[in-house]
Design an enzyme around this catalytic site. Structure first.
Site, mmCIF file in Angstrom:
data_model
loop_
_atom_site.group_PDB
_atom_site.id
_atom_site.type_symbol
_atom_site.label_atom_id
_atom_site.label_comp_id
_atom_site.label_asym_id
_atom_site.label_seq_id
_atom_site.Cartn_x
_atom_site.Cartn_y
_atom_site.Cartn_z
ATOM 1 N N LEU A 117 0.857 -1.186 0.000
ATOM 2 C CA LEU A 117 0.000 0.000 0.000
ATOM 3 C C LEU A 117 0.894 1.238 0.000
ATOM 4 O O LEU A 117 1.596 1.505 0.982
ATOM 5 C CB LEU A 117 -0.904 0.008 1.229
ATOM 6 C CG LEU A 117 -1.672 1.320 1.493
ATOM 7 C CD1 LEU A 117 -2.572 1.679 0.321
ATOM 8 C CD2 LEU A 117 -2.474 1.227 2.774
ATOM 9 N N ILE A 158 7.402 -1.955 3.334
ATOM 10 C CA ILE A 158 6.347 -2.828 2.819
ATOM 11 C C ILE A 158 5.129 -2.624 3.715
ATOM 12 O O ILE A 158 5.167 -2.908 4.908
ATOM 13 C CB ILE A 158 6.806 -4.296 2.734
ATOM 14 C CG1 ILE A 158 5.707 -5.169 2.130
ATOM 15 C CG2 ILE A 158 7.314 -4.825 4.065
ATOM 16 C CD1 ILE A 158 6.188 -6.550 1.697
ATOM 17 N N GLU A 159 4.054 -2.104 3.133
ATOM 18 C CA GLU A 159 2.936 -1.597 3.936
ATOM 19 C C GLU A 159 1.653 -2.381 3.698
ATOM 20 O O GLU A 159 1.225 -2.577 2.549
ATOM 21 C CB GLU A 159 2.718 -0.110 3.620
ATOM 22 C CG GLU A 159 1.647 0.548 4.477
ATOM 23 C CD GLU A 159 1.631 2.065 4.343
ATOM 24 O OE1 GLU A 159 0.676 2.681 4.865
ATOM 25 O OE2 GLU A 159 2.553 2.634 3.730
ATOM 26 N N VAL A 160 1.032 -2.816 4.797
ATOM 27 C CA VAL A 160 -0.271 -3.484 4.818
ATOM 28 C C VAL A 160 -0.325 -4.628 3.800
ATOM 29 O O VAL A 160 -1.130 -4.637 2.865
ATOM 30 C CB VAL A 160 -1.420 -2.481 4.595
ATOM 31 C CG1 VAL A 160 -2.754 -3.139 4.952
ATOM 32 C CG2 VAL A 160 -1.243 -1.227 5.440
#
Length: 264
Positions: A117, A158-160
């Site tokens: 995300l 590195i998101e969600v």
């Protein structure tokens, strides 16, 4: 207790050995608190950097963010990156295209990319929602990580992303992977200081953990502020302020001489 600031090489050497801690901080007070608490990494707005920042936080590794949209060309990003490093940053966060990442790396600027995300590009992945929940979506994240690696980035947020997906990707890349809501299989855990401190009055993201209730404290302080201002206004209107002790004195003879000459 840390005695020196880690380098990019130090962070790469720690990959897979222990979980690093990371916070987004936006004030010198937060930066100093992160230093005193032993936080490893901080994300900061470039404007926060400078001598005062490094006095407050001498040993934290700082990622100033080159915010997507504030810069346009590769030269813009390069200029901003050099300014940020000169001001005390250790690496730059950059969500620009791979050619820009490559250009920064060619000049020796350590770059942290972003996958999963990406708020500034969320329209391409369906808005503010988890990414990597299908095999194809997860493979696309891995392709993006490999592309960043090949372009010369040394780290990526590195998101969600599902924890299992993020862990598998982290194990397949040399990048230092910074997890924001992507589990412990990465190399660092990343939260915003405002969430940790409970400063928000609205929605908290799923991955946030609130450790204090600063919003309630701010509300209490605001009521105290209003009360103090009201008491001051009442004192002015009643004549209770200023008192003699708040004023500068003058010798009686000097005052008499002044008044005599003023009258003349």
């Amino acid at each position: 207790m840390k005695t020196k600031r880690p380098t990019v090489a130090d962070l790469q050497a720690m990959k897979g050995k222990r979980q690093l801690t990371m916070l987004r901080v936006v004030t010198l007070e937060e930066a100093e608190a992160a230093e005193q608490a032993g936080i490893d990494l901080v994300s900061v707005p470039p404007a926060l950097l400078g001598p005062a920042f490094r006095e407050a936080a001498p040993t934290v590794f700082a990622f100033p963010g080159l915010e997507y949209g504030d810069f346009v060309t590769a030269d813009d990003y390069l200029r901003g990156a050099f300014q940020a490093i000169k001001a005390g940053g250790d690496a730059v966060y950059c969500a620009a295209g791979l050619s820009t990442v490559r250009r920064l790396r060619e000049e020796g600027i350590p770059v942290c990319g972003h996958v999963g995300l990406i708020p500034s590009k969320a329209t391409w992945t369906g808005g503010f929602r988890a990414v990597g929940k299908t095999a194809e979506s997860a493979l696309e994240i891995f392709r993006q990580v490999r592309a960043l690696e090949e372009a010369g980035a040394f780290a990526a947020e590195i998101e969600v992303v599902p924890g299992e997906v993020a862990a598998a990707i982290s194990a397949k890349t040399s990048l230092v992977m910074l997890s924001m809501g992507a589990g412990t299989g990465c190399d660092a855990q990343y939260l915003f200081a405002e969430d940790v401190l409970g400063q928000n009055r609205g929605h908290y993201p799923r991955h946030a953990k609130v450790y204090r209730n600063f919003a309630a404290e701010y509300d209490r302080l605001q009521q105290e502020r209003i009360a103090a201002f009201r008491e001051y206004a009442d004192d002015v209107r009643s004549g209770a302020y200023p008192e003699k002790g708040h004023l500068v004195g003058i010798e009686a003879a000097e005052l008499a001489a002044f008044l005599e000459r003023l009258g003349a």
